[in-house]
Design an enzyme around this catalytic site. Structure first.
Site, PDB file in Angstrom:
ATOM      1  N   ARG A 158       0.639 -56.552  -6.430  1.00  0.00           N
ATOM      2  CA  ARG A 158       1.331 -57.787  -6.071  1.00  0.00           C
ATOM      3  C   ARG A 158       0.262 -58.877  -5.966  1.00  0.00           C
ATOM      4  O   ARG A 158      -0.888 -58.604  -5.605  1.00  0.00           O
ATOM      5  CB  ARG A 158       2.048 -57.642  -4.735  1.00  0.00           C
ATOM      6  CG  ARG A 158       3.131 -56.568  -4.709  1.00  0.00           C
ATOM      7  CD  ARG A 158       3.761 -56.471  -3.325  1.00  0.00           C
ATOM      8  NE  ARG A 158       4.831 -55.485  -3.276  1.00  0.00           N
ATOM      9  CZ  ARG A 158       4.667 -54.208  -2.911  1.00  0.00           C
ATOM     10  NH1 ARG A 158       3.453 -53.777  -2.567  1.00  0.00           N
ATOM     11  NH2 ARG A 158       5.689 -53.381  -2.888  1.00  0.00           N
ATOM     12  N   LYS A 181       2.655 -53.804   1.302  1.00  0.00           N
ATOM     13  CA  LYS A 181       3.745 -54.113   2.223  1.00  0.00           C
ATOM     14  C   LYS A 181       3.871 -53.039   3.290  1.00  0.00           C
ATOM     15  O   LYS A 181       3.677 -51.856   3.019  1.00  0.00           O
ATOM     16  CB  LYS A 181       5.066 -54.221   1.449  1.00  0.00           C
ATOM     17  CG  LYS A 181       5.288 -55.555   0.761  1.00  0.00           C
ATOM     18  CD  LYS A 181       6.677 -55.626   0.178  1.00  0.00           C
ATOM     19  CE  LYS A 181       6.969 -56.995  -0.418  1.00  0.00           C
ATOM     20  NZ  LYS A 181       8.340 -57.071  -0.965  1.00  0.00           N
ATOM     21  N   ARG A 252       3.090 -57.449 -13.396  1.00  0.00           N
ATOM     22  CA  ARG A 252       3.492 -56.250 -12.650  1.00  0.00           C
ATOM     23  C   ARG A 252       4.658 -55.559 -13.369  1.00  0.00           C
ATOM     24  O   ARG A 252       4.693 -54.331 -13.470  1.00  0.00           O
ATOM     25  CB  ARG A 252       3.874 -56.663 -11.225  1.00  0.00           C
ATOM     26  CG  ARG A 252       4.224 -55.533 -10.276  1.00  0.00           C
ATOM     27  CD  ARG A 252       4.274 -56.094  -8.854  1.00  0.00           C
ATOM     28  NE  ARG A 252       5.091 -55.330  -7.949  1.00  0.00           N
ATOM     29  CZ  ARG A 252       4.659 -54.313  -7.226  1.00  0.00           C
ATOM     30  NH1 ARG A 252       3.404 -53.903  -7.339  1.00  0.00           N
ATOM     31  NH2 ARG A 252       5.476 -53.677  -6.387  1.00  0.00           N
ATOM     32  N   HIS A 275       6.530 -49.214  -3.998  1.00  0.00           N
ATOM     33  CA  HIS A 275       7.929 -49.421  -3.619  1.00  0.00           C
ATOM     34  C   HIS A 275       8.338 -48.431  -2.538  1.00  0.00           C
ATOM     35  O   HIS A 275       8.089 -47.231  -2.678  1.00  0.00           O
ATOM     36  CB  HIS A 275       8.846 -49.229  -4.831  1.00  0.00           C
ATOM     37  CG  HIS A 275       8.797 -50.356  -5.801  1.00  0.00           C
ATOM     38  ND1 HIS A 275       9.222 -50.247  -7.115  1.00  0.00           N
ATOM     39  CD2 HIS A 275       8.369 -51.655  -5.660  1.00  0.00           C
ATOM     40  CE1 HIS A 275       9.056 -51.406  -7.729  1.00  0.00           C
ATOM     41  NE2 HIS A 275       8.553 -52.268  -6.871  1.00  0.00           N
ATOM     42  N   TYR A 284      13.339 -50.708 -13.853  1.00  0.00           N
ATOM     43  CA  TYR A 284      12.530 -50.635 -15.072  1.00  0.00           C
ATOM     44  C   TYR A 284      13.065 -49.616 -16.069  1.00  0.00           C
ATOM     45  O   TYR A 284      12.777 -49.715 -17.266  1.00  0.00           O
ATOM     46  CB  TYR A 284      11.081 -50.309 -14.716  1.00  0.00           C
ATOM     47  CG  TYR A 284      10.444 -51.350 -13.839  1.00  0.00           C
ATOM     48  CD1 TYR A 284      10.113 -52.606 -14.347  1.00  0.00           C
ATOM     49  CD2 TYR A 284      10.195 -51.113 -12.481  1.00  0.00           C
ATOM     50  CE1 TYR A 284       9.537 -53.588 -13.542  1.00  0.00           C
ATOM     51  CE2 TYR A 284       9.632 -52.088 -11.678  1.00  0.00           C
ATOM     52  CZ  TYR A 284       9.307 -53.321 -12.220  1.00  0.00           C
ATOM     53  OH  TYR A 284       8.760 -54.281 -11.417  1.00  0.00           O
TER      54      TYR A 284
END
Length: 288
Positions: A158, A181, A252, A275, A284
Protein backbone atom coordinates in the site's frame (compact mmCIF):
# COMPACT_ATOMS: atom_id res chain seq x y z
CA UNK A 1 -26.12 5.96 28.52
CA UNK A 2 -25.01 9.01 26.51
CA UNK A 3 -24.12 8.25 22.92
CA UNK A 4 -20.99 10.44 23.01
CA UNK A 5 -19.61 8.64 26.08
CA UNK A 6 -20.12 5.24 24.48
CA UNK A 7 -18.69 6.44 21.19
CA UNK A 8 -15.50 7.49 22.97
CA UNK A 9 -15.28 4.07 24.66
CA UNK A 10 -15.95 2.37 21.33
CA UNK A 11 -13.12 4.27 19.60
CA UNK A 12 -10.77 3.43 22.48
CA UNK A 13 -11.80 -0.22 22.14
CA UNK A 14 -10.96 -0.14 18.42
CA UNK A 15 -7.56 1.36 19.16
CA UNK A 16 -6.49 -0.73 22.16
CA UNK A 17 -8.25 -4.08 21.88
CA UNK A 18 -8.75 -4.35 18.13
CA UNK A 19 -5.54 -2.60 17.10
CA UNK A 20 -7.23 -0.67 14.30
CA UNK A 21 -5.27 1.92 12.30
CA UNK A 22 -5.48 5.57 13.34
CA UNK A 23 -7.12 6.48 10.03
CA UNK A 24 -9.80 3.80 10.52
CA UNK A 25 -10.62 5.16 13.97
CA UNK A 26 -10.82 8.70 12.60
CA UNK A 27 -13.23 7.53 9.90
CA UNK A 28 -15.47 5.71 12.40
CA UNK A 29 -15.50 8.83 14.56
CA UNK A 30 -16.53 10.93 11.55
CA UNK A 31 -19.31 8.55 10.43
CA UNK A 32 -20.81 8.18 13.91
CA UNK A 33 -20.54 11.88 14.73
CA UNK A 34 -22.34 12.79 11.54
CA UNK A 35 -25.14 10.34 12.33
CA UNK A 36 -25.48 11.61 15.91
CA UNK A 37 -25.62 15.25 14.77
CA UNK A 38 -28.01 14.75 11.87
CA UNK A 39 -30.43 12.53 13.81
CA UNK A 40 -30.11 14.38 17.16
CA UNK A 41 -28.84 11.28 18.96
CA UNK A 42 -28.20 12.01 22.63
CA UNK A 43 -28.56 8.62 24.29
CA UNK A 44 -27.85 5.18 22.82
CA UNK A 45 -31.56 4.43 23.16
CA UNK A 46 -32.27 7.16 20.60
CA UNK A 47 -30.85 4.93 17.87
CA UNK A 48 -33.95 3.39 16.30
CA UNK A 49 -34.81 1.75 13.00
CA UNK A 50 -36.79 4.85 12.05
CA UNK A 51 -33.83 7.15 12.75
CA UNK A 52 -31.56 4.95 10.67
CA UNK A 53 -34.06 4.88 7.82
CA UNK A 54 -34.26 8.69 7.88
CA UNK A 55 -30.47 8.94 7.95
CA UNK A 56 -30.15 6.63 4.95
CA UNK A 57 -32.57 8.81 3.01
CA UNK A 58 -30.59 11.88 4.00
CA UNK A 59 -27.30 10.25 2.91
CA UNK A 60 -28.79 9.22 -0.42
CA UNK A 61 -29.83 12.80 -1.11
CA UNK A 62 -26.39 14.27 -0.43
CA UNK A 63 -25.04 15.45 -3.75
CA UNK A 64 -21.46 14.95 -4.82
CA UNK A 65 -19.66 15.73 -8.04
CA UNK A 66 -21.40 12.82 -9.76
CA UNK A 67 -24.87 13.18 -8.27
CA UNK A 68 -26.07 11.48 -5.10
CA UNK A 69 -23.63 9.97 -2.62
CA UNK A 70 -22.31 6.61 -3.85
CA UNK A 71 -23.88 3.59 -2.21
CA UNK A 72 -20.46 2.25 -1.28
CA UNK A 73 -19.81 5.48 0.64
CA UNK A 74 -23.24 5.28 2.28
CA UNK A 75 -22.37 1.78 3.43
CA UNK A 76 -19.29 3.07 5.27
CA UNK A 77 -21.64 4.96 7.62
CA UNK A 78 -23.79 1.87 8.13
CA UNK A 79 -20.78 -0.38 8.76
CA UNK A 80 -19.51 2.02 11.44
CA UNK A 81 -22.97 2.20 13.04
CA UNK A 82 -23.37 -1.57 12.98
CA UNK A 83 -19.95 -2.04 14.61
CA UNK A 84 -20.93 0.50 17.28
CA UNK A 85 -24.17 -1.38 18.05
CA UNK A 86 -22.25 -4.67 18.28
CA UNK A 87 -19.94 -2.99 20.79
CA UNK A 88 -22.93 -1.84 22.87
CA UNK A 89 -24.31 -5.38 22.89
CA UNK A 90 -20.89 -6.66 23.97
CA UNK A 91 -21.06 -4.23 26.91
CA UNK A 92 -24.62 -5.39 27.78
CA UNK A 93 -26.09 -1.99 26.98
CA UNK A 94 -29.66 -2.11 25.69
CA UNK A 95 -29.68 -0.83 22.12
CA UNK A 96 -30.98 -1.60 18.64
CA UNK A 97 -29.81 -4.96 17.31
CA UNK A 98 -26.98 -4.53 14.77
CA UNK A 99 -28.65 -7.20 12.60
CA UNK A 100 -31.42 -4.67 11.92
CA UNK A 101 -29.02 -2.72 9.68
CA UNK A 102 -28.73 -4.05 6.14
CA UNK A 103 -26.14 -2.66 3.77
CA UNK A 104 -27.14 -1.29 0.40
CA UNK A 105 -26.34 -3.50 -2.58
CA UNK A 106 -23.45 -2.06 -4.55
CA UNK A 107 -22.19 -2.83 -8.06
CA UNK A 108 -19.18 -5.10 -8.30
CA UNK A 109 -16.01 -3.15 -7.71
CA UNK A 110 -14.00 -2.39 -10.82
CA UNK A 111 -10.21 -2.45 -10.94
CA UNK A 112 -7.93 0.18 -12.39
CA UNK A 113 -5.55 -1.93 -14.49
CA UNK A 114 -3.01 -1.22 -17.19
CA UNK A 115 -1.54 -3.52 -19.84
CA UNK A 116 1.96 -4.99 -19.60
CA UNK A 117 3.06 -2.63 -22.40
CA UNK A 118 1.71 0.37 -20.50
CA UNK A 119 3.41 -0.87 -17.33
CA UNK A 120 6.75 -1.02 -19.14
CA UNK A 121 6.28 2.52 -20.43
CA UNK A 122 5.35 3.76 -16.98
CA UNK A 123 8.44 2.15 -15.43
CA UNK A 124 10.72 3.71 -18.04
CA UNK A 125 9.22 7.21 -17.74
CA UNK A 126 11.30 8.45 -14.73
CA UNK A 127 14.58 7.20 -16.27
CA UNK A 128 13.76 8.79 -19.63
CA UNK A 129 13.00 12.05 -17.82
CA UNK A 130 16.31 11.74 -15.93
CA UNK A 131 18.28 11.30 -19.16
CA UNK A 132 16.80 14.57 -20.49
CA UNK A 133 17.40 16.52 -17.26
CA UNK A 134 20.12 19.21 -17.37
CA UNK A 135 20.01 20.14 -13.67
CA UNK A 136 22.11 17.65 -11.60
CA UNK A 137 20.19 18.61 -8.44
CA UNK A 138 17.01 17.05 -9.87
CA UNK A 139 18.53 13.68 -10.80
CA UNK A 140 17.86 12.05 -7.38
CA UNK A 141 14.15 12.88 -7.75
CA UNK A 142 13.86 10.80 -10.92
CA UNK A 143 15.87 7.96 -9.37
CA UNK A 144 13.52 8.10 -6.37
CA UNK A 145 10.43 7.88 -8.56
CA UNK A 146 11.83 4.92 -10.50
CA UNK A 147 12.65 3.12 -7.23
CA UNK A 148 9.13 3.80 -5.94
CA UNK A 149 7.51 2.35 -9.06
CA UNK A 150 9.69 -0.76 -8.99
CA UNK A 151 9.09 -1.27 -5.27
CA UNK A 152 5.31 -0.87 -5.55
CA UNK A 153 5.11 -3.40 -8.39
CA UNK A 154 7.58 -5.82 -6.78
CA UNK A 155 5.91 -5.93 -3.36
CA UNK A 156 2.27 -4.93 -3.79
CA UNK A 157 2.68 -2.52 -0.87
CA UNK A 158 0.00 0.00 0.00
CA UNK A 159 1.28 3.50 -0.67
CA UNK A 160 1.04 4.36 3.05
CA UNK A 161 3.21 1.33 3.86
CA UNK A 162 5.79 2.38 1.30
CA UNK A 163 5.89 5.92 2.70
CA UNK A 164 6.58 4.49 6.14
CA UNK A 165 9.75 2.63 5.10
CA UNK A 166 13.13 3.79 6.43
CA UNK A 167 16.66 3.71 5.04
CA UNK A 168 17.56 0.75 7.26
CA UNK A 169 16.02 -1.53 4.63
CA UNK A 170 18.30 -4.57 4.10
CA UNK A 171 19.02 -4.76 0.37
CA UNK A 172 21.12 -7.92 0.76
CA UNK A 173 17.91 -9.88 1.36
CA UNK A 174 15.12 -10.70 -1.08
CA UNK A 175 12.37 -10.12 1.47
CA UNK A 176 11.13 -7.28 3.62
CA UNK A 177 8.97 -7.19 6.74
CA UNK A 178 6.36 -4.44 6.67
CA UNK A 179 3.83 -3.28 9.24
CA UNK A 180 0.44 -2.84 7.59
CA UNK A 181 -3.19 -2.28 8.53
CA UNK A 182 -4.16 -3.25 12.04
CA UNK A 183 -0.46 -3.09 13.01
CA UNK A 184 0.01 -6.53 11.43
CA UNK A 185 3.44 -7.50 10.14
CA UNK A 186 3.80 -9.42 6.88
CA UNK A 187 6.65 -10.38 4.57
CA UNK A 188 6.87 -9.11 0.98
CA UNK A 189 9.48 -9.91 -1.64
CA UNK A 190 11.92 -7.63 -3.45
CA UNK A 191 12.77 -8.04 -7.12
CA UNK A 192 16.37 -7.47 -8.31
CA UNK A 193 15.18 -4.37 -10.20
CA UNK A 194 13.54 -2.86 -7.11
CA UNK A 195 16.64 -3.47 -4.98
CA UNK A 196 18.91 -1.94 -7.59
CA UNK A 197 16.56 1.01 -7.99
CA UNK A 198 16.54 1.73 -4.24
CA UNK A 199 20.30 1.23 -3.99
CA UNK A 200 20.98 3.70 -6.83
CA UNK A 201 18.60 6.25 -5.32
CA UNK A 202 20.17 6.05 -1.87
CA UNK A 203 23.66 6.55 -3.34
CA UNK A 204 22.45 9.72 -5.06
CA UNK A 205 21.02 11.20 -1.86
CA UNK A 206 22.98 13.70 0.19
CA UNK A 207 20.63 14.12 3.18
CA UNK A 208 20.61 12.22 6.48
CA UNK A 209 16.84 11.68 6.79
CA UNK A 210 15.79 8.27 8.10
CA UNK A 211 12.88 8.02 5.65
CA UNK A 212 13.58 5.76 2.68
CA UNK A 213 11.82 8.17 0.32
CA UNK A 214 11.90 11.93 0.81
CA UNK A 215 10.25 14.79 -1.07
CA UNK A 216 12.08 16.98 -3.58
CA UNK A 217 13.19 19.73 -1.23
CA UNK A 218 17.00 19.99 -1.31
CA UNK A 219 17.52 22.18 1.77
CA UNK A 220 15.30 20.34 4.27
CA UNK A 221 13.75 17.17 2.84
CA UNK A 222 10.82 15.48 4.56
CA UNK A 223 9.33 12.00 4.35
CA UNK A 224 7.34 11.69 1.14
CA UNK A 225 3.55 11.50 1.50
CA UNK A 226 1.01 9.28 -0.28
CA UNK A 227 -0.38 12.39 -1.96
CA UNK A 228 3.09 13.21 -3.34
CA UNK A 229 3.41 9.73 -4.83
CA UNK A 230 -0.08 9.84 -6.33
CA UNK A 231 0.76 13.12 -8.03
CA UNK A 232 4.10 11.86 -9.39
CA UNK A 233 2.64 8.62 -10.76
CA UNK A 234 -0.14 10.52 -12.48
CA UNK A 235 2.49 12.74 -14.11
CA UNK A 236 4.55 9.77 -15.36
CA UNK A 237 1.43 8.00 -16.65
CA UNK A 238 0.65 11.06 -18.75
CA UNK A 239 4.24 11.14 -20.06
CA UNK A 240 3.95 7.45 -20.92
CA UNK A 241 0.82 8.13 -22.95
CA UNK A 242 -1.47 6.14 -20.66
CA UNK A 243 -5.00 7.51 -20.87
CA UNK A 244 -6.63 5.32 -18.19
CA UNK A 245 -6.51 6.23 -14.49
CA UNK A 246 -3.20 5.27 -12.86
CA UNK A 247 -2.50 5.49 -9.12
CA UNK A 248 -0.23 3.74 -6.60
CA UNK A 249 -3.09 1.29 -6.01
CA UNK A 250 -3.09 0.46 -9.73
CA UNK A 251 0.35 -1.10 -9.28
CA UNK A 252 -0.97 -3.08 -6.31
CA UNK A 253 -3.80 -4.36 -8.54
CA UNK A 254 -1.35 -5.27 -11.30
CA UNK A 255 0.88 -7.03 -8.76
CA UNK A 256 -2.03 -9.20 -7.56
CA UNK A 257 -3.42 -10.05 -11.00
CA UNK A 258 0.07 -10.83 -12.28
CA UNK A 259 0.60 -13.32 -9.44
CA UNK A 260 -2.74 -15.05 -10.03
CA UNK A 261 -2.20 -15.17 -13.79
CA UNK A 262 1.11 -16.92 -13.20
CA UNK A 263 -0.37 -19.65 -11.02
CA UNK A 264 -0.21 -18.27 -7.46
CA UNK A 265 -3.03 -19.44 -5.21
CA UNK A 266 -5.43 -16.89 -3.80
CA UNK A 267 -4.47 -17.57 -0.16
CA UNK A 268 -0.84 -16.67 -0.89
CA UNK A 269 -1.91 -13.48 -2.65
CA UNK A 270 -4.14 -12.63 0.34
CA UNK A 271 -1.12 -12.91 2.66
CA UNK A 272 1.16 -10.88 0.40
CA UNK A 273 -1.41 -8.09 0.08
CA UNK A 274 -2.16 -8.09 3.80
CA UNK A 275 -5.91 -8.56 3.35
CA UNK A 276 -7.72 -9.50 6.56
CA UNK A 277 -10.45 -11.27 4.58
CA UNK A 278 -10.06 -13.42 1.50
CA UNK A 279 -13.29 -11.88 0.21
CA UNK A 280 -11.30 -8.72 -0.48
CA UNK A 281 -8.73 -10.67 -2.47
CA UNK A 282 -11.29 -12.53 -4.54
CA UNK A 283 -12.05 -9.45 -6.63
CA UNK A 284 -8.87 -10.27 -8.57
CA UNK A 285 -10.13 -13.70 -9.56
CA UNK A 286 -12.78 -12.07 -11.75
CA UNK A 287 -10.06 -10.42 -13.78
CA UNK A 288 -7.83 -13.47 -14.13
Amino acid sequence: MTAETMKRQFLEYLEIERGRAVKTIENYDHYLSRFFKQMNIVDTGDITEEKIREFRLWLNRQNGTAGSMKRRTQNYYLIALRAFLKFLRKRDIAALSPEKIELAKVPERSLDLITSTELDRLMRAPLEAKDKETDPEKIPTYLRDYAILELLFSTGLRVSELCGLNTDIDLTRDELSVRGKGDKVRVVFLSPASKEGVRTYLKARKDMEEALFVDGRVASPHRITPRDIQRHIKKYAARAGITSKVSPHTLRHVFATDLLSNGADIRSVQVLLGHASINTTQIYTHVT
